[in-house]
Scaffold this active site. Sequence first.
Site, mmCIF file in Angstrom:
data_model
loop_
_atom_site.group_PDB
_atom_site.id
_atom_site.type_symbol
_atom_site.label_atom_id
_atom_site.label_comp_id
_atom_site.label_asym_id
_atom_site.label_seq_id
_atom_site.Cartn_x
_atom_site.Cartn_y
_atom_site.Cartn_z
ATOM 1 N N HIS A 8 0.830 -1.196 0.000
ATOM 2 C CA HIS A 8 0.000 0.000 0.000
ATOM 3 C C HIS A 8 0.871 1.255 0.000
ATOM 4 O O HIS A 8 0.363 2.363 0.118
ATOM 5 C CB HIS A 8 -0.931 0.006 1.234
ATOM 6 C CG HIS A 8 -1.975 -1.067 1.197
ATOM 7 N ND1 HIS A 8 -1.894 -2.204 1.964
ATOM 8 C CD2 HIS A 8 -3.105 -1.186 0.464
ATOM 9 C CE1 HIS A 8 -2.943 -2.965 1.718
ATOM 10 N NE2 HIS A 8 -3.699 -2.378 0.815
ATOM 11 N N ASP A 67 10.292 -6.661 0.414
ATOM 12 C CA ASP A 67 10.556 -6.257 1.785
ATOM 13 C C ASP A 67 11.996 -5.776 1.788
ATOM 14 O O ASP A 67 12.889 -6.466 1.274
ATOM 15 C CB ASP A 67 10.352 -7.391 2.791
ATOM 16 C CG ASP A 67 10.140 -6.834 4.190
ATOM 17 O OD1 ASP A 67 9.247 -5.990 4.370
ATOM 18 O OD2 ASP A 67 10.887 -7.226 5.106
ATOM 19 N N HIS A 182 18.840 -1.041 -4.865
ATOM 20 C CA HIS A 182 18.676 -2.414 -4.397
ATOM 21 C C HIS A 182 17.441 -3.058 -5.012
ATOM 22 O O HIS A 182 17.465 -4.237 -5.362
ATOM 23 C CB HIS A 182 18.613 -2.453 -2.865
ATOM 24 C CG HIS A 182 17.655 -1.474 -2.248
ATOM 25 N ND1 HIS A 182 17.642 -0.132 -2.549
ATOM 26 C CD2 HIS A 182 16.661 -1.639 -1.330
ATOM 27 C CE1 HIS A 182 16.698 0.476 -1.857
ATOM 28 N NE2 HIS A 182 16.077 -0.424 -1.109
ATOM 29 N N ARG A 183 16.363 -2.281 -5.180
ATOM 30 C CA ARG A 183 15.164 -2.844 -5.803
ATOM 31 C C ARG A 183 15.405 -3.133 -7.278
ATOM 32 O O ARG A 183 14.928 -4.127 -7.813
ATOM 33 C CB ARG A 183 13.963 -1.902 -5.627
ATOM 34 C CG ARG A 183 13.410 -1.939 -4.227
ATOM 35 C CD ARG A 183 12.072 -1.210 -4.094
ATOM 36 N NE ARG A 183 11.805 -1.018 -2.688
ATOM 37 C CZ ARG A 183 12.178 0.045 -1.987
ATOM 38 N NH1 ARG A 183 12.814 1.034 -2.564
ATOM 39 N NH2 ARG A 183 11.911 0.126 -0.702
#
Length: 197
Positions: A8, A67, A182-183
Site C-alpha cells: 500500500h 521487503d 537495491h530494488r
Amino acid sequence: MRVVLATHNPHKIAELQQIVALTRPDLEVVGYDGPEPVEDGVTFAENALIKARAAAAHTGLAAVADDSGICVDVLGGSPGVFSAYWAGQKKDAVANLDLLLDQLRDIADPHRAAQFRSTIALVTADGAEHVVEGIWAGRLAHAPAGEGGFGYDPIFIPAGQDPASERTVAEFSADEKQAQSHRARAFAALVPLLENL
C-alpha cells in the site's frame, strides 16, 4: 500481462513501475487494494512471501512483494527488517532517520558501512514461489542531504562514487536511482522468472 505489487506504499509502487518500464514495458504493475497481512517474519524473505501470498490469494494474479530496509554493519545489520519501525510503530520516516543518525553520532566514516537490501518474492497464480535479493552497498552520511527519494535515502551514500563528488541517494535523479538501487538489482534477478509466467 498484469502483476499485482503487494504493497500500500505509493513510493514503492511508483518506484517499481519505473523499474519495470525500463526492463519489461509489456508488464503492467498494478497496486494492491486488499487487506494488509501481518508481517511477522524475522527476515526480509519471510515478510516478502507473507505479502506476496496474501496478494496472490486476494487477486488471483501473480503477485510481487518487496521487503527491504537498511542494514548497518556496526549495528549488526540493524535496523534491517525493522527499518520502517526503527523509531516506533508510527512508521515515521523522519524519526527513523534521526534516531539512526543519533545512534551513529560518534562513529567515524570507516565504520559507517551500510547496505540497502531488497528481497522480492514472486508468488504465481498456481502457487509457485520464488525469492530474489538485491544489495546496494555504501555508507551513512553524518547529516541528511538532498530532496529526492524517501526513507533513509537522504543519509545513504552509495559506494563506487568519485570521493570528490559523492552524493546521497536523495541527491540522485529518479533515473539514476532506478538504474542502481537495491530494488532495481533485485528486480533484474526477478525478470527471468517473470518471463516464464
